[in-house]
Design a protein around this motif. Structure first.
Motif, PDB file in Angstrom:
ATOM      1  N   SER A  49     -77.611  53.006   9.011  1.00 16.88           N
ATOM      2  CA  SER A  49     -76.729  54.037   9.613  1.00 16.88           C
ATOM      3  C   SER A  49     -75.292  53.055  10.157  1.00 16.88           C
ATOM      4  N   HIS A  50     -74.397  54.115  10.811  1.00 18.19           N
ATOM      5  CA  HIS A  50     -73.139  53.564  11.427  1.00 18.19           C
ATOM      6  C   HIS A  50     -73.640  52.936  12.879  1.00 18.19           C
ATOM      7  N   TYR A  51     -74.874  53.504  13.276  1.00 13.81           N
ATOM      8  CA  TYR A  51     -75.413  53.250  14.578  1.00 13.81           C
ATOM      9  C   TYR A  51     -76.092  51.443  14.366  1.00 13.81           C
ATOM     10  N   GLY A  52     -76.106  51.112  13.421  1.00 15.18           N
ATOM     11  CA  GLY A  52     -76.869  49.875  13.165  1.00 15.18           C
ATOM     12  C   GLY A  52     -78.246  49.630  12.982  1.00 15.18           C
ATOM     13  N   ILE A  53     -78.927  50.951  12.735  1.00 16.20           N
ATOM     14  CA  ILE A  53     -80.256  51.096  12.536  1.00 16.20           C
ATOM     15  C   ILE A  53     -80.625  52.017  11.406  1.00 16.20           C
ATOM     16  N   PHE A  54     -81.814  51.864  11.182  1.00 15.45           N
ATOM     17  CA  PHE A  54     -82.317  52.974  10.185  1.00 15.45           C
ATOM     18  C   PHE A  54     -81.957  54.421  10.692  1.00 15.45           C
ATOM     19  N   PRO A  55     -81.484  55.235   9.895  1.00 13.34           N
ATOM     20  CA  PRO A  55     -80.956  56.938  10.476  1.00 13.34           C
ATOM     21  C   PRO A  55     -82.383  57.362  11.060  1.00 13.34           C
ATOM     22  N   SER A  56     -82.261  58.151  12.149  1.00 15.52           N
ATOM     23  CA  SER A  56     -83.228  58.809  12.726  1.00 15.52           C
ATOM     24  C   SER A  56     -82.873  60.132  13.241  1.00 15.52           C
ATOM     25  N   ILE A  57     -83.599  60.723  13.785  1.00 13.43           N
ATOM     26  CA  ILE A  57     -83.393  62.311  13.959  1.00 13.43           C
ATOM     27  C   ILE A  57     -82.400  62.347  15.088  1.00 13.43           C
ATOM     28  N   TRP A  58     -82.408  61.234  15.983  1.00 14.45           N
ATOM     29  CA  TRP A  58     -81.416  61.413  17.086  1.00 14.45           C
ATOM     30  C   TRP A  58     -80.007  61.145  16.589  1.00 14.45           C
ATOM     31  N   GLY A  59     -79.572  60.399  15.714  1.00 11.63           N
ATOM     32  CA  GLY A  59     -78.236  60.040  15.316  1.00 11.63           C
ATOM     33  C   GLY A  59     -77.944  61.226  14.294  1.00 11.63           C
ATOM     34  N   LEU A  60     -78.872  61.595  13.488  1.00 16.83           N
ATOM     35  CA  LEU A  60     -78.529  62.731  12.538  1.00 16.83           C
ATOM     36  C   LEU A  60     -78.064  63.891  13.176  1.00 16.83           C
ATOM     37  N   PHE A  61     -78.686  64.260  14.305  1.00 20.40           N
ATOM     38  CA  PHE A  61     -78.226  65.445  15.266  1.00 20.40           C
ATOM     39  C   PHE A  61     -76.942  65.109  15.812  1.00 20.40           C
ATOM     40  N   ARG A  62     -77.086  64.058  16.500  1.00 25.06           N
ATOM     41  CA  ARG A  62     -75.545  63.641  17.117  1.00 25.06           C
ATOM     42  C   ARG A  62     -74.283  63.754  16.266  1.00 25.06           C
ATOM     43  N   ASP A  63     -74.515  63.298  15.062  1.00 24.77           N
ATOM     44  CA  ASP A  63     -73.433  63.158  14.042  1.00 24.77           C
ATOM     45  C   ASP A  63     -72.841  64.600  13.687  1.00 24.77           C
ATOM     46  N   ALA A  64     -74.081  65.558  13.646  1.00 26.61           N
ATOM     47  CA  ALA A  64     -73.718  66.923  13.180  1.00 26.61           C
ATOM     48  C   ALA A  64     -73.288  67.894  14.402  1.00 26.61           C
ATOM     49  N   ASN A  65     -73.640  67.321  15.579  1.00 23.62           N
ATOM     50  CA  ASN A  65     -73.282  67.985  16.850  1.00 23.62           C
ATOM     51  C   ASN A  65     -72.805  67.202  17.882  1.00 23.62           C
ATOM     52  N   PRO A  66     -71.426  67.059  17.759  1.00 27.44           N
ATOM     53  CA  PRO A  66     -70.999  65.685  18.739  1.00 27.44           C
ATOM     54  C   PRO A  66     -70.999  66.084  20.122  1.00 27.44           C
ATOM     55  N   THR A  67     -71.070  67.333  20.409  1.00 31.91           N
ATOM     56  CA  THR A  67     -70.825  67.757  22.034  1.00 31.91           C
ATOM     57  C   THR A  67     -72.143  68.408  22.355  1.00 31.91           C
ATOM     58  N   ALA A  68     -73.168  68.353  21.740  1.00 27.00           N
ATOM     59  CA  ALA A  68     -74.517  68.859  22.103  1.00 27.00           C
ATOM     60  C   ALA A  68     -75.010  67.947  23.184  1.00 27.00           C
ATOM     61  N   GLU A  69     -75.929  68.427  24.131  1.00 28.83           N
ATOM     62  CA  GLU A  69     -76.416  67.569  25.023  1.00 28.83           C
ATOM     63  C   GLU A  69     -77.664  67.216  24.370  1.00 28.83           C
ATOM     64  N   VAL A  70     -77.983  65.725  24.507  1.00 31.78           N
ATOM     65  CA  VAL A  70     -79.199  65.202  23.943  1.00 31.78           C
ATOM     66  C   VAL A  70     -79.932  64.386  25.149  1.00 31.78           C
ATOM     67  N   GLY A  71     -81.256  64.308  25.262  1.00 29.70           N
ATOM     68  CA  GLY A  71     -82.026  63.747  26.235  1.00 29.70           C
ATOM     69  C   GLY A  71     -83.115  63.033  25.575  1.00 29.70           C
ATOM     70  N   PHE A  72     -83.468  61.768  26.255  1.00 28.88           N
ATOM     71  CA  PHE A  72     -84.585  60.941  25.719  1.00 28.88           C
ATOM     72  C   PHE A  72     -85.268  60.314  26.992  1.00 28.88           C
ATOM     73  N   ILE A  73     -86.318  60.774  27.516  1.00 28.83           N
ATOM     74  CA  ILE A  73     -86.711  60.199  28.791  1.00 28.83           C
ATOM     75  C   ILE A  73     -88.610  59.514  28.226  1.00 28.83           C
ATOM     76  N   TYR A  74     -88.576  58.297  28.504  1.00 22.62           N
ATOM     77  CA  TYR A  74     -89.818  57.650  28.069  1.00 22.62           C
ATOM     78  C   TYR A  74     -90.376  56.753  29.134  1.00 22.62           C
ATOM     79  N   GLN A  75     -91.487  56.144  29.042  1.00 19.24           N
ATOM     80  CA  GLN A  75     -92.289  55.316  29.672  1.00 19.24           C
ATOM     81  C   GLN A  75     -92.490  54.128  29.080  1.00 19.24           C
ATOM     82  N   TRP A  76     -92.753  53.840  27.818  1.00 18.14           N
ATOM     83  CA  TRP A  76     -93.067  52.683  27.188  1.00 18.14           C
ATOM     84  C   TRP A  76     -91.570  52.156  26.616  1.00 18.14           C
ATOM     85  N   ASP A  77     -91.349  50.828  27.025  1.00 17.82           N
ATOM     86  CA  ASP A  77     -90.084  50.514  26.965  1.00 17.82           C
ATOM     87  C   ASP A  77     -89.775  50.253  25.340  1.00 17.82           C
TER      88      ASP A  77
END
Length: 300
Positions: A102-130
């Protein structure tokens, strides 16, 4: 006054990107190494309540190998390793050429797909394993938090994940947030799967999930939220990566607005179907390279 009325009329007529969604909020919670075999045995009242109030299967299968990066990638990317190219436990870049970039430089995922369709939506990703940070489009996420435990008195990273998630939900009321614990995988490796220590960790994680659910209520989001609880893989003895059902079968629990209650569905589900189901909630068009199928049967 006339100008004010015209302004209000214009605002009220503006289309909302959330109006077409099945719910205004999706909270995706992942537990690393959580085998489906443990669900009925464990003392996890919050998770059991989500099952009663929603739909679930205990037979969602991982892709092979039944390890972390390859399965988190499949969960996010709507396809298996043959297409996205992440094939190992700790893959940071694809070992095979990704079938599409994708234009993000990796295989398209749900995160980029959602962002492209909803540019102003609030999206969070909180994780433990790096390792998870290499499997998402960072530019598509507003709040990308690697919780290590340094900012909580106990020093426990899983508590830090929960507390950061709680504060973020209350403050930002995200449309889409992923919350990922690197447990019970550690305990599975150290003490073994299907052991008293493993079930004690699940009990602790259930209490953290209860705090996250309470935060959704306090944020006023509860009636318009869909929760998804799932895992990348299970385990057997002190390992995973193999081809046993203890390693490959994980739970998929979905509960909230518009979801059938106390419904155990029998249809086959694969790891990459998680991304497709989230895309279905948000009315997103799947990339042609995805092979996942939404679990439409869980919706009323």
């Amino acid at each position: 006054m006339k100008i004010l009325f015209l302004f209000l009329a214009m605002v009220c007529s503006m289309p909302s990107f959330a109006a077409k969604w099945k719910a205004k909020h999706v909270v995706l919670i992942g537990l690393d190494g959580w085998g489906a075999y443990s669900v009925e045995k464990a003392e996890i009242p919050t998770i059991h309540n989500f099952m009663k109030s929603g739909s679930y299967t205990l037979k969602k299968r991982s892709v092979l190998p039944s390890s972390s990066a390859v399965n988190w990638a499949s969960m996010f990317m709507g396809a298996g390793p043959e297409l996205h190219g992440y094939t190992e436990w700790g893959s940071k870049t694809p070992e095979l050429p990704s079938r599409e970039i994708s234009h993000y430089g990796i295989f398209p995922s749900i995160w980029g797909l959602f962002r492209d369709a909803n540019p102003t939506a609030e999206v969070g990703f909180i994780y433990q394993w790096d390792g998870l940070a290499y499997l998402v489009e960072k530019e598509a996420i507003n709040e990308l938090v690697h919780a290590t435990g340094k900012d909580v008195p106990s020093g426990q990273a899983d508590e830090a994940v929960a507390m950061r998630a709680v504060s973020y939900i209350k403050e930002k009321k995200p449309a889409f947030v992923g919350i990922f614990f690197d447990e019970p995988d550690h305990v599975g490796h150290q003490k073994g799967h299907d052991t008293p220590e493993y079930y004690q960790k699940l009990k602790e994680l259930d209490a953290y999930i209860a705090k996250i659910a309470e935060a959704v209520k306090e944020a006023g989001m509860w009636d318009d939220t869909i929760f998804i609880l799932t895992a990348d893989h299970g385990g057997i003895d002190k390992k995973h990566g193999g081809k046993t059902m203890q390693e490959m079968e994980t739970a998929f629990i979905i509960s909230g607005k518009g979801i059938k209650k106390n419904y155990c569905f029998e249809e086959s589900m694969m790891q990459f179907d998680v991304a497709s189901t989230i895309a279905y909630i948000f009315r997103l068009e799947q990339p042609q390279v995805w092979i996942g199928r939404p679990m439409k049967q869980v919706f009323k």
